[in-house]
Design a protein around this motif. Structure first.
Motif, mmCIF file in Angstrom:
data_model
loop_
_atom_site.group_PDB
_atom_site.id
_atom_site.type_symbol
_atom_site.label_atom_id
_atom_site.label_comp_id
_atom_site.label_asym_id
_atom_site.label_seq_id
_atom_site.Cartn_x
_atom_site.Cartn_y
_atom_site.Cartn_z
ATOM 1 N N VAL A 16 17.439 15.743 15.393
ATOM 2 C CA VAL A 16 18.387 14.829 14.776
ATOM 3 C C VAL A 16 19.738 15.228 15.353
ATOM 4 O O VAL A 16 20.111 16.398 15.314
ATOM 5 C CB VAL A 16 18.388 14.969 13.247
ATOM 6 N N TYR A 50 17.636 12.032 9.197
ATOM 7 C CA TYR A 50 18.500 11.013 9.790
ATOM 8 C C TYR A 50 18.977 10.040 8.718
ATOM 9 O O TYR A 50 20.166 9.711 8.643
ATOM 10 C CB TYR A 50 17.764 10.263 10.901
ATOM 11 N N HIS A 54 22.812 9.335 7.685
ATOM 12 C CA HIS A 54 23.343 7.987 7.872
ATOM 13 C C HIS A 54 23.872 7.418 6.553
ATOM 14 O O HIS A 54 24.910 6.752 6.532
ATOM 15 C CB HIS A 54 22.284 7.071 8.465
ATOM 16 N N TYR A 62 24.582 8.861 14.317
ATOM 17 C CA TYR A 62 23.429 9.745 14.234
ATOM 18 C C TYR A 62 22.203 9.064 14.819
ATOM 19 O O TYR A 62 22.078 7.838 14.780
ATOM 20 C CB TYR A 62 23.116 10.100 12.773
ATOM 21 N N CYS A 63 21.280 9.847 15.341
ATOM 22 C CA CYS A 63 20.009 9.317 15.824
ATOM 23 C C CYS A 63 19.018 10.475 15.905
ATOM 24 O O CYS A 63 19.380 11.635 15.691
ATOM 25 C CB CYS A 63 20.167 8.633 17.176
ATOM 26 N N PHE A 64 17.765 10.143 16.191
ATOM 27 C CA PHE A 64 16.785 11.201 16.390
ATOM 28 C C PHE A 64 15.839 10.808 17.501
ATOM 29 O O PHE A 64 15.513 9.641 17.678
ATOM 30 C CB PHE A 64 16.048 11.561 15.090
#
Length: 85
Positions: A16, A50, A54, A62-64
């Motif tokens: 993440v 995540y 968020h 943010y992302c994964f």
């Protein structure tokens, strides 16, 4: 941190991350530099983390991703903003 550094530090894991340097092109979001928030062996836990991040700070990017991927590219999300009428 660049993606190759993340892959070396977190091999075969879900990470993440927060994008710290990125650009958009043709509906894709290319992440050049990032900060790793957490890493997981399981995608479900990564998704949960995540989602929490968020929800807490929707304005941050943010992302994964799984570190087996050759590059960090996401489909760009569009947020509707109403202008003056």
């Amino acid at each position: 941190m660049r993606w190759d550094e993340v892959q070396e530090r977190f091999p075969n894991e879900w990470v993440v991350l927060e994008a710290t340097k990125a650009y958009s092109k043709e509906g894709q979001r290319f992440i050049e530099e990032m900060s790793v928030i957490d890493s997981y062996e399981n995608s479900t836990k990564a998704l949960k983390r995540y989602s929490e991040l968020h929800h807490q700070a929707p304005h941050r990017e943010y992302c994964f991703f799984h570190t087996s991927l050759p590059e960090v590219v996401a489909r760009e999300r569009y947020v509707g903003i109403k202008g003056p009428r």
